[in-house]
Scaffold this motif. Structure first.
Motif, PDB file in Angstrom:
ATOM      1  N   SER A 313       9.440 -14.161  -4.211  1.00 45.29           N
ATOM      2  CA  SER A 313       8.557 -13.900  -5.350  1.00 45.29           C
ATOM      3  C   SER A 313       7.186 -14.507  -5.067  1.00 45.29           C
ATOM      4  N   GLY A 314       6.239 -14.260  -5.953  1.00 49.49           N
ATOM      5  CA  GLY A 314       4.867 -14.681  -5.720  1.00 49.49           C
ATOM      6  C   GLY A 314       4.683 -16.183  -5.617  1.00 49.49           C
ATOM      7  N   ASN A 315       5.455 -16.967  -6.374  1.00 52.41           N
ATOM      8  CA  ASN A 315       5.292 -18.420  -6.323  1.00 52.41           C
ATOM      9  C   ASN A 315       5.777 -19.018  -5.010  1.00 52.41           C
ATOM     10  N   LEU A 316       6.541 -18.248  -4.253  1.00 50.93           N
ATOM     11  CA  LEU A 316       7.038 -18.703  -2.951  1.00 50.93           C
ATOM     12  C   LEU A 316       6.273 -18.063  -1.794  1.00 50.93           C
ATOM     13  N   HIS A 317       5.236 -17.307  -2.109  1.00 56.21           N
ATOM     14  CA  HIS A 317       4.460 -16.570  -1.103  1.00 56.21           C
ATOM     15  C   HIS A 317       3.249 -17.404  -0.679  1.00 56.21           C
ATOM     16  N   ILE A 326      -8.710 -11.540   4.257  1.00 57.34           N
ATOM     17  CA  ILE A 326      -8.837 -10.893   5.570  1.00 57.34           C
ATOM     18  C   ILE A 326      -8.755  -9.376   5.429  1.00 57.34           C
ATOM     19  N   THR A 327      -7.807  -8.910   4.623  1.00 54.22           N
ATOM     20  CA  THR A 327      -7.624  -7.471   4.426  1.00 54.22           C
ATOM     21  C   THR A 327      -8.877  -6.844   3.822  1.00 54.22           C
ATOM     22  N   SER A 328      -9.529  -7.580   2.931  1.00 53.58           N
ATOM     23  CA  SER A 328     -10.757  -7.091   2.292  1.00 53.58           C
ATOM     24  C   SER A 328     -11.939  -7.083   3.267  1.00 53.58           C
ATOM     25  N   ASP A 329     -11.999  -8.100   4.131  1.00 57.44           N
ATOM     26  CA  ASP A 329     -13.164  -8.263   5.011  1.00 57.44           C
ATOM     27  C   ASP A 329     -13.086  -7.432   6.295  1.00 57.44           C
ATOM     28  N   TYR A 330     -11.884  -7.091   6.728  1.00 59.80           N
ATOM     29  CA  TYR A 330     -11.715  -6.394   8.014  1.00 59.80           C
ATOM     30  C   TYR A 330     -11.059  -5.043   7.771  1.00 59.80           C
ATOM     31  N   GLU A 331     -11.804  -3.988   8.013  1.00 59.58           N
ATOM     32  CA  GLU A 331     -11.297  -2.656   7.701  1.00 59.58           C
ATOM     33  C   GLU A 331     -10.132  -2.243   8.590  1.00 59.58           C
ATOM     34  N   LYS A 332      -9.986  -2.894   9.732  1.00 54.42           N
ATOM     35  CA  LYS A 332      -8.899  -2.563  10.647  1.00 54.42           C
ATOM     36  C   LYS A 332      -7.572  -3.213  10.240  1.00 54.42           C
ATOM     37  N   VAL A 333      -7.607  -4.112   9.253  1.00 56.33           N
ATOM     38  CA  VAL A 333      -6.395  -4.825   8.817  1.00 56.33           C
ATOM     39  C   VAL A 333      -5.863  -4.231   7.522  1.00 56.33           C
ATOM     40  N   THR A 334      -4.573  -3.887   7.529  1.00 57.27           N
ATOM     41  CA  THR A 334      -3.865  -3.432   6.333  1.00 57.27           C
ATOM     42  C   THR A 334      -2.707  -4.397   6.085  1.00 57.27           C
ATOM     43  N   SER A 335      -2.506  -4.794   4.835  1.00 58.51           N
ATOM     44  CA  SER A 335      -1.404  -5.715   4.540  1.00 58.51           C
ATOM     45  C   SER A 335      -0.508  -5.159   3.445  1.00 58.51           C
ATOM     46  N   TYR A 336       0.771  -5.526   3.529  1.00 60.90           N
ATOM     47  CA  TYR A 336       1.767  -5.111   2.542  1.00 60.90           C
ATOM     48  C   TYR A 336       2.594  -6.333   2.143  1.00 60.90           C
ATOM     49  N   THR A 337       2.939  -6.400   0.866  1.00 57.06           N
ATOM     50  CA  THR A 337       3.755  -7.491   0.343  1.00 57.06           C
ATOM     51  C   THR A 337       5.034  -6.938  -0.268  1.00 57.06           C
ATOM     52  N   ILE A 338       6.160  -7.544   0.077  1.00 61.18           N
ATOM     53  CA  ILE A 338       7.459  -7.136  -0.462  1.00 61.18           C
ATOM     54  C   ILE A 338       8.078  -8.351  -1.148  1.00 61.18           C
ATOM     55  N   LEU A 343       8.469 -12.045 -10.056  1.00 63.57           N
ATOM     56  CA  LEU A 343       8.337 -12.603 -11.389  1.00 63.57           C
ATOM     57  C   LEU A 343       7.519 -11.647 -12.267  1.00 63.57           C
ATOM     58  N   LYS A 344       7.402 -11.968 -13.533  1.00 59.70           N
ATOM     59  CA  LYS A 344       6.813 -11.056 -14.506  1.00 59.70           C
ATOM     60  C   LYS A 344       5.431 -10.539 -14.106  1.00 59.70           C
ATOM     61  N   ASP A 345       4.546 -11.444 -13.647  1.00 56.08           N
ATOM     62  CA  ASP A 345       3.170 -11.045 -13.340  1.00 56.08           C
ATOM     63  C   ASP A 345       2.917 -10.790 -11.852  1.00 56.08           C
ATOM     64  N   ASP A 346       3.974 -10.783 -11.051  1.00 57.09           N
ATOM     65  CA  ASP A 346       3.814 -10.553  -9.609  1.00 57.09           C
ATOM     66  C   ASP A 346       3.396  -9.116  -9.315  1.00 57.09           C
ATOM     67  N   LYS A 347       2.494  -8.980  -8.358  1.00 55.14           N
ATOM     68  CA  LYS A 347       2.106  -7.661  -7.868  1.00 55.14           C
ATOM     69  C   LYS A 347       2.508  -7.557  -6.405  1.00 55.14           C
ATOM     70  N   CYS A 348       3.185  -6.482  -6.057  1.00 57.08           N
ATOM     71  CA  CYS A 348       3.605  -6.300  -4.662  1.00 57.08           C
ATOM     72  C   CYS A 348       3.633  -4.808  -4.346  1.00 57.08           C
ATOM     73  N   ASP A 349       3.787  -4.506  -3.067  1.00 53.44           N
ATOM     74  CA  ASP A 349       3.807  -3.109  -2.631  1.00 53.44           C
ATOM     75  C   ASP A 349       5.206  -2.516  -2.650  1.00 53.44           C
ATOM     76  N   LYS A 350       6.204  -3.404  -2.669  1.00 49.46           N
ATOM     77  CA  LYS A 350       7.590  -2.930  -2.700  1.00 49.46           C
ATOM     78  C   LYS A 350       8.480  -4.038  -3.251  1.00 49.46           C
ATOM     79  N   GLU A 351       9.441  -3.662  -4.070  1.00 45.75           N
ATOM     80  CA  GLU A 351      10.443  -4.610  -4.535  1.00 45.75           C
ATOM     81  C   GLU A 351      11.716  -4.435  -3.716  1.00 45.75           C
TER      82      GLU A 351
END
Length: 409
Positions: A313-317, A326-338, A343-351
């Motif tokens: 979950s997000g609190n353990l990330h 880094i993902t915002s500053d470098y166009e060659k970098v793409t990131s994904y979070t699973i 948790l309730k307010d966590d945002k991720c690309d996949k559960e």
């Protein structure tokens, strides 16, 4: 390695060793468990080297059993296990293993074979294994001496342990904290390859032995500092809390001094490769991946990078803000979070988990360099997914925290 290492082994000896392969496959862990018991009982000073947690779990015994089995299986062509030997030799160099300790290991390994195998361990079998162990030990000693010499000759390099001061202590998540380290003596210290680790020597009040633990360096080699990011291992069920990780989190503060070894390890980023770089991590396995990510954006900014991280979950990330930056500053970098259990307010690309269907949908090609690290179950799944994605063996690189294990089974 074959021509030199096996030159002292006659064909009869090699035939006897090969004949023991089935019984080593069946009872290898039993033999090595008995070996550690015998050796540490008679040489308690070696408890300062061997991870007692791995001893209790049986991980160390299984790892040694796999090594002994592989040596027997490839006794005619020992070069087949040379990559494995070099990986272990890196750890031995980091732990400051000495040549004079090899005869001790050999003595109790043979005694354990006799003890466990009984009448099957004839004088002929024990003599053959004595010869084989001598040859294999010489290979380790030779490779490790080359590593020690290389370390001595590196600018700022040292052999053994050197005191480093904690200059910063940063909480990265509810369970991971980073420690920034610089030498107490103020002298030069060597750079390293992204993905390598150091060994920390912990002297803990109330503990009869010193404890050695290896931690990946988590920043770029060009930062002018060593950084380790340590997960606090809390007690779970029958498994007690991690002695060293708890010590580091609770007792070590800015200004504290830790003895460490020079950087080591064969898991490192290949910067001669310009193909897409795929970094996959689970939990605290992101530490060597962060070093690689920080390195590639500085030294190969045009290289395409996909950074995939799985956490509960997000609190353990840990370090999510830095990866987002880094993902915002470098166009060659793409990131994904699973997130497994967001948790309730966590945002991720996949559960849930990283499965083949999802992974194959976001990867642009299998003609890339793949690096991954995390818990062993996570790594087995990652390996199987990459093989299903038809990634070539030479493009699959991984690091196992703790004793080596076959994750491809």
């Amino acid at each position: 390695m074959t021509t030199q290492a096996t030159i002292g082994l006659d064909q009869q000896t090699k035939d006897i060793i090969k004949a023991t392969v089935p019984i080593l496959q069946e009872r290898g862990a039993e033999i090595t468990s008995r070996f550690y018991g015998l050796m540490l009982e008679n040489h308690p000073e070696l408890k300062n080297i061997f991870n007692q947690t791995n001893q209790r779990k049986g991980d160390q015994s299984k790892a040694l059993a796999n090594t002994v089995y592989a040596a027997a299986l490839h006794i005619d062509q020992l070069e087949e296990i040379l990559p494995h030997v070099k990986q272990i030799a890196h750890k031995h160099r980091s732990l400051n293993i000495k040549p004079e300790q090899y005869p001790i290991v050999g003595k109790y390994l043979l005694l354990a074979m006799k003890d466990v195998l009984g009448s099957s361990a004839t004088d002929e079998v024990i003599e053959a294994w004595g010869k084989a162990y001598g040859v294999i030990a010489d290979v380790f000693i030779t490779i490790e001496e080359e590593m020690y010499e290389e370390t001595r000759n590196t600018t700022g390099g040292w052999v053994g342990f050197r005191n480093f001061k904690v200059t910063k202590k940063i909480v990265e998540s509810d369970v991971i904290t980073s420690f920034y380290l610089e030498p107490v003596d103020g002298n030069l210290f060597p750079s390293y390859k992204a993905g390598q680790y150091i060994t920390v020597k912990a002297k803990i009040d109330g503990e009869p032995n010193e404890h050695l633990r290896q931690y990946s360096l988590s920043c770029a080699p060009t930062e002018g500092v060593y950084r380790i990011s340590v997960k606090r291992e809390d007690a779970i069920g029958a498994n007690p809390a991690g002695i060293v990780s708890t010590f580091l989190h609770e007792k070590i503060q800015e200004g504290s001094v830790l003895p460490i070894s020079a950087p080591s390890g064969d898991f490192s980023l290949d910067q001669t490769d310009s193909r897409p770089l795929i970094l996959i991590s689970g939990g605290v396995g992101l530490t060597p991946m962060m070093s690689m990510l920080e390195t590639v954006i500085k030294e190969q900014p045009e290289r395409e990078v996909i950074f995939i991280h799985a956490a509960k979950s997000g609190n353990l990330h840990a370090m999510k803000d830095r990866v987002a930056e880094i993902t915002s500053d470098y166009e060659k970098v793409t990131s994904y979070t699973i997130y497994d259990s967001p948790l309730k307010d966590d945002k991720c690309d996949k559960e849930g988990y990283i499965d083949f269907e999802w992974l194959s949908s976001i990867l642009p090609t299998n003609d890339a360099a793949f690096y991954f690290c995390g818990p062993k179950g996570f790594m087995r799944a990652a390996y199987q997914n990459l093989k299903k994605f038809n990634v070539a063996n030479d493009d699959i690189h991984f690091e196992i925290f703790g004793p080596a294990e076959d994750i491809s089974a």
